[in-house]
Design an enzyme around this catalytic site. Structure first.
Site, PDB file in Angstrom:
ATOM      1  N   THR A   1      49.287  49.708  42.164  1.00 46.81           N
ATOM      2  CA  THR A   1      47.760  49.320  41.671  1.00 46.81           C
ATOM      3  C   THR A   1      46.900  48.584  42.672  1.00 46.81           C
ATOM      4  OG1 THR A   1      48.456  46.821  41.311  1.00 46.81           O
ATOM      5  CG2 THR A   1      48.761  48.481  39.479  1.00 46.81           C
ATOM      6  N   CYS A   2      45.628  48.311  42.484  1.00 44.73           N
ATOM      7  CA  CYS A   2      44.577  48.008  43.755  1.00 44.73           C
ATOM      8  C   CYS A   2      44.894  46.358  43.698  1.00 44.73           C
ATOM      9  CB  CYS A   2      43.276  48.190  43.383  1.00 44.73           C
ATOM     10  SG  CYS A   2      43.243  49.932  43.098  1.00 44.73           S
ATOM     11  N   ASP A   3      45.742  45.569  43.075  1.00 45.04           N
ATOM     12  CA  ASP A   3      45.676  44.188  43.105  1.00 45.04           C
ATOM     13  C   ASP A   3      46.778  43.939  44.138  1.00 45.04           C
ATOM     14  OD1 ASP A   3      46.232  41.688  42.580  1.00 45.04           O
ATOM     15  OD2 ASP A   3      46.541  42.064  40.344  1.00 45.04           O
TER      16      ASP A   3
ATOM     17  N   ASN B   1      45.658  49.365  35.404  1.00 51.78           N
ATOM     18  CA  ASN B   1      45.167  50.563  36.657  1.00 51.78           C
ATOM     19  C   ASN B   1      45.534  51.823  36.331  1.00 51.78           C
ATOM     20  OD1 ASN B   1      44.658  49.421  40.221  1.00 51.78           O
ATOM     21  ND2 ASN B   1      43.180  50.461  38.722  1.00 51.78           N
TER      22      ASN B   1
END
Ligand code: PLP
Length: 417
Positions: free
Chosen positions: A327-329, A367
């Site tokens: 994910t982009c987190d 995501n």
């Protein structure tokens, strides 16, 4: 569920693009039989540790036909995959409608509570039922556990006697006590200590318990965390039970989650990118690696490489890596360290072991990721408490950050029967 002999066969035949949950039902079956043979009472599986249908079915097929549930969806799951089994609703805080549905639609008779308010709610939502088994959850010390489970639930020592007495008066069926010594409990004597605490509360209340439920907390093996023998835990519980103020027919229960399923699953992930010592994988903290991220557990790993139509395990000189999830987190980070070969590269697969408990169970779809399939293999888990594999997972000497060292508790081995 498709079966491969080993994860290598899966990689060779399929080169999976998505993460794969690798199920090892034999490991779950072995753990189930161990508890049946060695725990001197009834074993309830704590469903939250791994609610996969194959887990429920495997446990039921191997004698574990009682389940500790915490919600209506868990109750429905157990009804579907282990029909006719016994369920105990052990969440100390339930909605009225969940209590009613459990009682009237699913035949659940056992309910946990840790307040007078919850007791009143249970009585009310079951129409003043007279056939309830009421289990009072006590707060106990969680020494030696990796995760404390006493901060959120459990009535404290001073208020316990009044609540025990109220529960005793509220039912003509079973009244019991339960506790949770904390998950991944590394100290067998924690159970005996908790039972002493429970006994004191019962004596002060002037009531006998019909059920003593010692909860979960039984450990598994992780790198740098080698627990004492599970037989030592059973011994501690036997000693604790022998010293308790109970009557002849008092039942002993336990609610293992982790110990029944930890060995039963691993996750196969793919390396999408390498940046120095950082590996970007296709599974992460929003998938099956919650504990690796949030409690920084260094799960055991194996590198599998698919080359020239052949999949093989790559060994050789190891170095420490950390993982990033898909994910982009930026919280999607697993610091490890995870020890893998120096030449690991994009396209390699990493099998992350001992993820049967609180692994797949934690998966989200954040995501657009988290869509893992499940397959079955017949090889052994990476480590085992039950003799299926070695008992420890070594970590390089220099790597002591996450190492928990506890001496093996003594205690005469004793078997049931
Ligand atoms: C989570 C839980 C368990 C299982 O705990 P493990 O540490 O996985 O054995 C048992 N009982 C209750 C009430 C729980 O909440």
């Amino acid at each position: 569920m498709h079966t491969y002999h080993t994860p290598l066969d899966l990689v060779r035949q399929r080169s999976p693009e998505r993460p794969v949950a690798i199920a090892r039902p034999d490991a779950v079956a072995t753990a189930a039989r161990w508890f049946q043979e060695n725990f001197r009472g009834d074993v309830f599986y704590a469903v939250k540790a791994n609610p996969s249908p194959w887990v429920i079915e495997t446990l039921a097929a191997n004698g574990v036909t009682s389940f500790d549930v915490a919600s209506i969806p868990e109750i429905e799951l157990v009804s579907q995959f282990a029909p006719g089994s016994r369920m105990a609703f052990m969440h100390p805080v339930k909605s009225r409608s969940a209590i009613s549905q459990a009682y009237f639609d699913h035949g659940v008779r056992t309910f946990a509570l840790d307040t007078h308010e919850e007791l009143a709610k249970i009585m009310d939502a079951t129409g003043g039922a007279k056939d309830l088994n009421l289990i009072v959850r006590l707060a106990v010390a969680a020494e030696g556990a990796a995760y404390s489970l006493s901060g959120k639930f459990g009535v404290d020592t001073f208020e316990a006697p009044g609540l025990l007495l109220a529960a005793r008066r509220a039912t003509q069926d079973l009244m019991g006590v339960s506790f949770h010594v904390g998950s991944q409990c590394m100290r067998p004597t924690a159970y005996q200590a908790a039972m002493t605490q429970a006994s004191r509360a019962l004596v002060r209340a002037g009531v006998f318990a019909d059920v003593v439920d010692v909860g979960g907390g039984f450990p598994s093996v992780y790198p740098g965390m080698v627990p004492p023998d599970l037989a030592d835990y059973v011994d501690s519980i036997d000693r604790g039970f022998a010293e308790m103020m109970v009557h002849e027919t008092t039942e002993l229960w336990c609610e293992p989650g982790r110990a029944l399923v930890a060995e039963g699953s691993s996750i196969l992930t793919k390396v999408e990118l390498r940046k120095g010592d950082a590996l970007y994988l296709n599974d992460g903290s929003y998938g099956s690696l919650f504990d690796a991220a949030h409690t920084k557990w260094p799960f055991p790993v194996k590198l599998i490489r698919n080359e020239d139509g052949e999949a093989r395990e790559v060994e050789g000189a190891l170095k420490p890596y950390r993982f990033w999830g898909p994910t982009c987190d930026s919280l999607d980070h697993m610091p490890g360290p995870f020890w893998l070969p120096e030449d690991i590269r994009e396209g390699d697969y990493v099998e992350i072991g001992m993820l049967g408990a609180y692994g797949v169970a934690m998966n989200t779809r954040f995501n657009g990721f988290g869509d893992a399939e499940t397959i079955q293999v017949n090889d052994a888990p990476m480590a085992s408490m039950f003799g299926l594999a070695k008992r420890s997972i070594s970590v390089p000497k220099s790597d002591t950050a996450n190492v928990v060292k506890l001496s093996k508790a003594r205690g005469k081995k004793r078997r049931r029967k």
